[in-house]
Design a protein around this motif. Sequence first.
Motif, PDB file in Angstrom:
ATOM      1  N   ILE A 102      -1.866  -4.351   7.978  1.00 55.46           N
ATOM      2  CA  ILE A 102      -0.619  -5.060   8.300  1.00 55.46           C
ATOM      3  C   ILE A 102      -0.525  -5.305   9.803  1.00 55.46           C
ATOM      4  CG2 ILE A 102       1.896  -4.859   8.316  1.00 55.46           C
ATOM      5  CD1 ILE A 102       1.635  -3.241   5.710  1.00 55.46           C
ATOM      6  N   ARG A 103      -0.914  -4.301  10.579  1.00 51.36           N
ATOM      7  CA  ARG A 103      -0.807  -4.401  12.036  1.00 51.36           C
ATOM      8  C   ARG A 103      -1.594  -5.593  12.573  1.00 51.36           C
ATOM      9  NH1 ARG A 103       0.377  -0.678  16.106  1.00 51.36           N
ATOM     10  NH2 ARG A 103      -0.620  -1.065  18.116  1.00 51.36           N
ATOM     11  N   TYR A 104      -2.753  -5.874  11.991  1.00 51.62           N
ATOM     12  CA  TYR A 104      -3.606  -6.943  12.502  1.00 51.62           C
ATOM     13  C   TYR A 104      -3.579  -8.202  11.624  1.00 51.62           C
ATOM     14  CZ  TYR A 104      -5.037  -3.722  16.048  1.00 51.62           C
ATOM     15  OH  TYR A 104      -5.010  -2.851  17.115  1.00 51.62           O
ATOM     16  N   SER A 105      -2.485  -8.356  10.879  1.00 51.14           N
ATOM     17  CA  SER A 105      -2.169  -9.619  10.193  1.00 51.14           C
ATOM     18  C   SER A 105      -3.173 -10.006   9.116  1.00 51.14           C
ATOM     19  CB  SER A 105      -2.057 -10.764  11.217  1.00 51.14           C
ATOM     20  OG  SER A 105      -1.064 -10.487  12.179  1.00 51.14           O
ATOM     21  N   PHE A 106      -3.758  -9.024   8.437  1.00 51.47           N
ATOM     22  CA  PHE A 106      -4.549  -9.317   7.246  1.00 51.47           C
ATOM     23  C   PHE A 106      -3.609  -9.464   6.050  1.00 51.47           C
ATOM     24  CE2 PHE A 106      -7.634  -7.414  10.092  1.00 51.47           C
ATOM     25  CZ  PHE A 106      -8.746  -8.223   9.909  1.00 51.47           C
ATOM     26  N   TYR A 107      -4.080 -10.162   5.014  1.00 50.48           N
ATOM     27  CA  TYR A 107      -3.216 -10.411   3.867  1.00 50.48           C
ATOM     28  C   TYR A 107      -2.769  -9.099   3.219  1.00 50.48           C
ATOM     29  CZ  TYR A 107      -5.173 -15.091   4.316  1.00 50.48           C
ATOM     30  OH  TYR A 107      -5.572 -16.299   4.791  1.00 50.48           O
ATOM     31  N   ASP A 108      -3.720  -8.178   3.028  1.00 50.47           N
ATOM     32  CA  ASP A 108      -3.434  -6.877   2.428  1.00 50.47           C
ATOM     33  C   ASP A 108      -4.602  -5.955   2.744  1.00 50.47           C
ATOM     34  OD1 ASP A 108      -5.495  -7.581   0.580  1.00 50.47           O
ATOM     35  OD2 ASP A 108      -4.010  -8.505  -0.744  1.00 50.47           O
ATOM     36  N   SER A 109      -4.532  -4.732   2.248  1.00 49.25           N
ATOM     37  CA  SER A 109      -5.579  -3.759   2.559  1.00 49.25           C
ATOM     38  C   SER A 109      -6.924  -4.141   1.941  1.00 49.25           C
ATOM     39  CB  SER A 109      -5.161  -2.367   2.076  1.00 49.25           C
ATOM     40  OG  SER A 109      -4.910  -2.364   0.682  1.00 49.25           O
ATOM     41  N   SER A 110      -6.901  -4.819   0.775  1.00 50.49           N
ATOM     42  CA  SER A 110      -8.161  -5.254   0.147  1.00 50.49           C
ATOM     43  C   SER A 110      -8.855  -6.314   0.995  1.00 50.49           C
ATOM     44  CB  SER A 110      -7.896  -5.801  -1.255  1.00 50.49           C
ATOM     45  OG  SER A 110      -7.402  -4.792  -2.100  1.00 50.49           O
ATOM     46  N   HIS A 111      -8.071  -7.274   1.482  1.00 51.83           N
ATOM     47  CA  HIS A 111      -8.633  -8.307   2.367  1.00 51.83           C
ATOM     48  C   HIS A 111      -9.208  -7.676   3.627  1.00 51.83           C
ATOM     49  CE1 HIS A 111      -7.881 -11.720   5.416  1.00 51.83           C
ATOM     50  NE2 HIS A 111      -9.007 -11.967   4.793  1.00 51.83           N
ATOM     51  N   PHE A 112      -8.455  -6.767   4.218  1.00 60.77           N
ATOM     52  CA  PHE A 112      -8.924  -6.079   5.411  1.00 60.77           C
ATOM     53  C   PHE A 112     -10.216  -5.319   5.130  1.00 60.77           C
ATOM     54  CE2 PHE A 112      -8.720  -1.899   7.712  1.00 60.77           C
ATOM     55  CZ  PHE A 112      -9.164  -2.370   8.943  1.00 60.77           C
ATOM     56  N   ALA A 113     -10.273  -4.611   4.014  1.00 58.81           N
ATOM     57  CA  ALA A 113     -11.452  -3.811   3.684  1.00 58.81           C
ATOM     58  C   ALA A 113     -12.678  -4.703   3.488  1.00 58.81           C
ATOM     59  CB  ALA A 113     -11.193  -2.989   2.431  1.00 58.81           C
ATOM     60  N   ASN A 114     -12.499  -5.854   2.842  1.00 60.28           N
ATOM     61  CA  ASN A 114     -13.634  -6.761   2.615  1.00 60.28           C
ATOM     62  C   ASN A 114     -14.171  -7.322   3.930  1.00 60.28           C
ATOM     63  OD1 ASN A 114     -13.574  -6.470  -0.171  1.00 60.28           O
ATOM     64  ND2 ASN A 114     -12.150  -8.179  -0.474  1.00 60.28           N
ATOM     65  N   VAL A 115     -13.243  -7.735   4.806  1.00 59.40           N
ATOM     66  CA  VAL A 115     -13.663  -8.283   6.088  1.00 59.40           C
ATOM     67  C   VAL A 115     -14.319  -7.194   6.946  1.00 59.40           C
ATOM     68  CG1 VAL A 115     -12.861  -9.315   8.247  1.00 59.40           C
ATOM     69  CG2 VAL A 115     -11.910 -10.092   6.067  1.00 59.40           C
ATOM     70  N   PHE A 116     -13.731  -6.008   6.942  1.00 55.55           N
ATOM     71  CA  PHE A 116     -14.266  -4.899   7.729  1.00 55.55           C
ATOM     72  C   PHE A 116     -15.688  -4.569   7.276  1.00 55.55           C
ATOM     73  CE2 PHE A 116     -14.988  -0.658   9.232  1.00 55.55           C
ATOM     74  CZ  PHE A 116     -14.259  -0.569  10.415  1.00 55.55           C
ATOM     75  N   ARG A 117     -15.913  -4.534   5.950  1.00 51.97           N
ATOM     76  CA  ARG A 117     -17.242  -4.194   5.428  1.00 51.97           C
ATOM     77  C   ARG A 117     -18.279  -5.242   5.864  1.00 51.97           C
ATOM     78  NH1 ARG A 117     -19.117  -0.984   1.318  1.00 51.97           N
ATOM     79  NH2 ARG A 117     -17.004  -0.541   0.581  1.00 51.97           N
ATOM     80  N   LYS A 118     -17.874  -6.531   5.854  1.00 55.87           N
ATOM     81  CA  LYS A 118     -18.820  -7.593   6.244  1.00 55.87           C
ATOM     82  C   LYS A 118     -19.265  -7.436   7.699  1.00 55.87           C
ATOM     83  CE  LYS A 118     -17.229 -11.200   3.055  1.00 55.87           C
ATOM     84  NZ  LYS A 118     -16.579 -12.533   2.946  1.00 55.87           N
ATOM     85  N   ILE A 119     -18.359  -6.995   8.556  1.00 54.51           N
ATOM     86  CA  ILE A 119     -18.676  -6.895   9.986  1.00 54.51           C
ATOM     87  C   ILE A 119     -19.281  -5.544  10.341  1.00 54.51           C
ATOM     88  CG2 ILE A 119     -17.655  -6.853  12.300  1.00 54.51           C
ATOM     89  CD1 ILE A 119     -15.687  -8.976  11.363  1.00 54.51           C
ATOM     90  N   ALA A 120     -18.690  -4.462   9.837  1.00 55.60           N
ATOM     91  CA  ALA A 120     -19.127  -3.116  10.214  1.00 55.60           C
ATOM     92  C   ALA A 120     -20.208  -2.556   9.301  1.00 55.60           C
ATOM     93  CB  ALA A 120     -17.928  -2.161  10.235  1.00 55.60           C
ATOM     94  N   GLY A 121     -20.345  -3.138   8.112  1.00 50.57           N
ATOM     95  CA  GLY A 121     -21.376  -2.666   7.179  1.00 50.57           C
ATOM     96  C   GLY A 121     -20.942  -1.538   6.280  1.00 50.57           C
ATOM     97  N   VAL A 122     -19.738  -0.993   6.509  1.00 49.97           N
ATOM     98  CA  VAL A 122     -19.193   0.074   5.669  1.00 49.97           C
ATOM     99  C   VAL A 122     -17.706  -0.201   5.471  1.00 49.97           C
ATOM    100  CG1 VAL A 122     -20.845   1.847   6.392  1.00 49.97           C
ATOM    101  CG2 VAL A 122     -18.730   1.512   7.691  1.00 49.97           C
ATOM    102  N   SER A 123     -17.102   0.497   4.506  1.00 55.27           N
ATOM    103  CA  SER A 123     -15.673   0.343   4.280  1.00 55.27           C
ATOM    104  C   SER A 123     -14.891   1.025   5.400  1.00 55.27           C
ATOM    105  CB  SER A 123     -15.286   0.970   2.952  1.00 55.27           C
ATOM    106  OG  SER A 123     -15.395   2.386   3.030  1.00 55.27           O
ATOM    107  N   PRO A 124     -13.609   0.686   5.569  1.00 54.71           N
ATOM    108  CA  PRO A 124     -12.799   1.363   6.603  1.00 54.71           C
ATOM    109  C   PRO A 124     -12.771   2.872   6.437  1.00 54.71           C
ATOM    110  CG  PRO A 124     -11.664  -0.589   5.818  1.00 54.71           C
ATOM    111  CD  PRO A 124     -12.850  -0.414   4.939  1.00 54.71           C
ATOM    112  N   MET A 125     -12.643   3.370   5.200  1.00 50.11           N
ATOM    113  CA  MET A 125     -12.578   4.814   4.980  1.00 50.11           C
ATOM    114  C   MET A 125     -13.894   5.486   5.314  1.00 50.11           C
ATOM    115  SD  MET A 125      -9.545   5.563   4.259  1.00 50.11           S
ATOM    116  CE  MET A 125      -9.783   7.256   3.729  1.00 50.11           C
TER     117      MET A 125
END
Length: 297
Positions: free
Chosen positions: A258-281
């Motif tokens: 929410i803080r960084y204006s992603f649609y929801d936590s699932s959207h954030f997790a998908n984008v994060f995985r594409k860039i970082a190679g792992v899930s946020p958790m």
Amino acid sequence: MKYLYLNDIDPTIKRTLEYKNTYAHLRYCYNKLSYTHRIMCITGGSCTFISNDSVFNCEPGDIVYFPPNQLYGNDYSRNEFSVINIFFDFLPYRDDSLKYARISNRSDFDPQDIGEEVHFCDNSFYNSIRYIRDFPNSLSMTADICREFNERRICYKKRSNAMLTSLLISLLRFGDNCATRETMQTTDAIIDYINRNARLSLTGQDLSKIFNYHPNYINKLVQSATSMTLHQYVIDTKIKHAAELLRETDMSVTDIAIRYSFYDSSHFANVFRKIAGVSPMEYRRLNRRPNPGVSYD
């Protein structure tokens, strides 16, 4: 109109003129045009030139370039002033009769006497009026050209034309360097704004309103500096900021999304995985600082 490349130029001086205005009663004069290309260097005093809604407040050492048939005006009210004028064509075009090397009021202007109008295909610097400040040695270079042309010593035309060619190239390079510095400053400002405001959506339209540039141009600047499109760089910046919160705080993944204006936590997790190679958790588990104990509001 003749289309040229810069390497094609062979400038020919038509006339040089040193001029001093002392008409205290003449405050403003508009609707003036030059028949040839013209370099004007302010040598003393000050004067304001107005052309195409642009206003140039000129001081000694400043240079103004006018293409033929360029409508402009003067405001003499600031001070007495003096100038050096160099009238020229970019190519040998016709004889150097003084008839063509002059300035006229719009009402008396004869289009048949206009010098050859040119359009440069490889650089736009001389395609329109230019105001150049802080150009090194502007006074001495223009004065030397004027002196060489007017003394009329042996081969004076060839030498004064060569000196003018050198001046034109130097002005072009100086202008390009200034434009490059301005572009770099604009790019740095855009990138700094993105980094300081990563919580916002930051579309091209958003940045266009802030920096007064077209979204496509902003995208071009960012891509040139980062090798990423604007959208890619904004997302990459958001993920870097989010990764810091994952390492340094106990903030939940949902709150970070929410803080960084992603649609929801699932959207954030998908984008994060594409860039970082792992899930946020998983990233938090692998990179978590001991006892972070920090919560960002």
